[in-house]
Design an enzyme around this catalytic site. Structure first.
Site, PDB file in Angstrom:
ATOM      1  N   GLN A 131     110.474 111.651  83.206  1.00  0.00           N
ATOM      2  CA  GLN A 131     109.041 111.351  83.116  1.00  0.00           C
ATOM      3  C   GLN A 131     108.777 109.862  83.320  1.00  0.00           C
ATOM      4  O   GLN A 131     109.552 109.017  82.856  1.00  0.00           O
ATOM      5  CB  GLN A 131     108.515 111.771  81.737  1.00  0.00           C
ATOM      6  N   CYS A 141     100.233 110.471  76.773  1.00  0.00           N
ATOM      7  CA  CYS A 141     100.631 109.549  75.691  1.00  0.00           C
ATOM      8  C   CYS A 141      99.394 108.915  75.045  1.00  0.00           C
ATOM      9  O   CYS A 141      98.556 108.322  75.738  1.00  0.00           O
ATOM     10  CB  CYS A 141     101.565 108.481  76.240  1.00  0.00           C
TER      11      CYS A 141
HETATM   12  C1  FMN Z   1     108.601 110.474  68.620  1.00  0.00           C
HETATM   13  C2  FMN Z   1     107.799 111.071  69.737  1.00  0.00           C
HETATM   14  C3  FMN Z   1     107.895 110.538  71.002  1.00  0.00           C
HETATM   15  C4  FMN Z   1     107.178 111.091  72.072  1.00  0.00           C
HETATM   16  N1  FMN Z   1     107.335 110.587  73.323  1.00  0.00           N
HETATM   17  C5  FMN Z   1     106.716 111.180  74.380  1.00  0.00           C
HETATM   18  C6  FMN Z   1     106.986 110.786  75.724  1.00  0.00           C
HETATM   19  O1  FMN Z   1     107.829 109.924  75.997  1.00  0.00           O
HETATM   20  N2  FMN Z   1     106.278 111.406  76.711  1.00  0.00           N
HETATM   21  C7  FMN Z   1     105.363 112.418  76.457  1.00  0.00           C
HETATM   22  O2  FMN Z   1     104.764 112.967  77.383  1.00  0.00           O
HETATM   23  N3  FMN Z   1     105.135 112.835  75.202  1.00  0.00           N
HETATM   24  C8  FMN Z   1     105.797 112.253  74.172  1.00  0.00           C
HETATM   25  N4  FMN Z   1     105.602 112.735  72.911  1.00  0.00           N
HETATM   26  C9  FMN Z   1     104.763 113.931  72.719  1.00  0.00           C
HETATM   27  C10 FMN Z   1     105.630 115.200  72.777  1.00  0.00           C
HETATM   28  O3  FMN Z   1     106.242 115.350  74.031  1.00  0.00           O
HETATM   29  C11 FMN Z   1     104.785 116.452  72.468  1.00  0.00           C
HETATM   30  O4  FMN Z   1     103.789 116.563  73.445  1.00  0.00           O
HETATM   31  C12 FMN Z   1     104.120 116.401  71.102  1.00  0.00           C
HETATM   32  O5  FMN Z   1     105.021 115.919  70.120  1.00  0.00           O
HETATM   33  C13 FMN Z   1     103.570 117.778  70.688  1.00  0.00           C
HETATM   34  O6  FMN Z   1     104.597 118.720  70.628  1.00  0.00           O
HETATM   35  P1  FMN Z   1     105.273 119.159  69.221  1.00  0.00           P
HETATM   36  O7  FMN Z   1     104.181 119.618  68.322  1.00  0.00           O
HETATM   37  O8  FMN Z   1     106.254 120.233  69.588  1.00  0.00           O
HETATM   38  O9  FMN Z   1     105.946 117.917  68.672  1.00  0.00           O
HETATM   39  C14 FMN Z   1     106.313 112.192  71.843  1.00  0.00           C
HETATM   40  C15 FMN Z   1     106.206 112.716  70.555  1.00  0.00           C
HETATM   41  C16 FMN Z   1     106.939 112.184  69.513  1.00  0.00           C
HETATM   42  C17 FMN Z   1     106.815 112.790  68.141  1.00  0.00           C
END
Ligand code: FMN
Length: 328
Positions: free
Chosen positions: A72, A103
């Site tokens: 990404q 993000c």
């Molecule tokens: C610590 C952390 C880092 C993340 N870094 C990114 C990232 O680099 N790129 C991105 O698109 N989303 C990022 N996200 C969002 C996740 O990819 C995801 O969309 C979000 O956590 C919701 O999914 P979940 O409920 O399964 O955690 C991040 C989330 C967390 C918690």
């Protein structure tokens, strides 16, 4: 069940979410060993690649066993996106390149006008996606949120624009930028996107169990589920989702021994790819997550936080393991 993104065949419907600071090669190896269908690497900045930042280029490290893998990129400017995508394709040959439009963190969305800020600018979305699609021979995907805020939910419009511009799949986190991680995921918006486009849609948000995964797939009709926070300290969730979705196998409880062995394995993998100090710092957070819910975990967590070398850390874990063997 397998599905396909462009010409890339994905063997099941479980996808690791990109997570900055987490989804490096060592962690991805663990996730891959759990049978994950598609793995997203943590995001990298287009500008940092463009200017040749060594730290960012080191983040691109990936191994063959992690395939199929998506790298990404985040940014806001078409030309540096194009340059970064070309560089990444030529040097690492990821199977897929993903554009971050989700993000929410101020440094990215406000200061750099990247990530979820792009959702406010559909013209720019079209321009960036089309330009990246044009320069790399691998499928290009886009990860979005439902919109910038409650008053501007536009995931359907953005997904259609991405599809028209040549994107091969869309991942949708069913929350707005202003929600951050609060509230619950909006499955309706994922369903609406799925109904509006013909490319695969990956649903994302709040999957904490294989039952959540099944519910998201059934409710929204999405082609795959993407899991982020649910795997922190619990990479077994990937295997549980694959087994439950594909074969209806109910999950088994993960044992204390499996959790402690995983801490050791995770640390070993980190040490193979990063210096001792960096590995130790990362491992402190992961160990806390793995230890969640285990007996006297507060005590061992405190000790771990004070460790300054690999040997101190490993001794701390071994001592804890011995104390539990005695207790059990
Ligand atoms: C610590 C952390 C880092 C993340 N870094 C990114 C990232 O680099 N790129 C991105 O698109 N989303 C990022 N996200 C969002 C996740 O990819 C995801 O969309 C979000 O956590 C919701 O999914 P979940 O409920 O399964 O955690 C991040 C989330 C967390 C918690």
């Amino acid at each position: 069940m397998s599905f396909q993104i462009g010409n890339v065949k994905i063997k099941n419907n479980v996808v690791l979410a990109p997570m900055a600071g987490i989804c490096n090669s060592a962690y991805r190896r663990i996730i891959k060993e759990m049978g994950c269908g598609l793995i997203y690497a943590e995001m990298v900045s287009d500008k940092a690649i463009y200017y040749g930042s060594k730290k960012t280029i080191d983040m691109l490290y990936m191994t063959e066993m992690e395939r199929p893998i998506t790298q990404q990129i985040f940014g806001s400017d078409k030309d540096s996106f194009v340059a970064a995508a070309k560089y990444i394709y030529e040097t690492m040959k990821p199977d897929i390149i993903d554009i971050n439009m989700g993000c929410p963190v101020p440094k990215v969305a406000l200061r750099a006008q990247a990530g979820s800020a792009l959702l406010k600018n559909p013209e720019k979305v079209k321009e960036i996606v089309a330009a990246v699609v044009e320069v790399v021979p691998v499928p290009v995907t886009v990860k979005i949120r439902s919109g910038w805020d409650q008053n501007s939910i536009n995931a359907v419009e953005i997904a259609k624009i991405c599809e028209e511009a040549g994107a091969s799949a869309i991942a949708v986190h069913g929350r707005t930028r202003s929600q951050g991680y609060s509230g619950t995921v909006n499955l309706d918006i994922i369903r609406d996107v799925k109904q509006a486009v013909s490319i695969p849609v990956i649903g994302n948000g709040d999957i904490k169990s294989c039952y959540d995964a099944k519910h998201m797939m059934e409710y929204t009709g999405c082609d795959a589920v993407m899991i982020g926070r649910g795997v922190l300290g619990n990479p077994w969730l990937i295997r549980e989702c694959v087994e439950y979705l594909d074969f209806g196998i109910e999950p088994k409880e993960v044992t204390i021994k499996e959790k402690i062995d995983m801490i050791m394995k995770h640390f070993t993998y980190l040490l193979e790819t990063k210096p001792e100090k960096v590995s130790l710092l990362e491992m402190r957070s992961h160990a806390s997550w793995y230890l969640k819910g285990l007996p006297r975990n507060g005590e061992v967590r405190n000790k771990i936080m004070q460790t300054t070398t690999k040997d101190e850390f490993l001794n701390c874990i071994l001592e804890y393991k011995r104390s539990l063997d005695y207790e059990i």
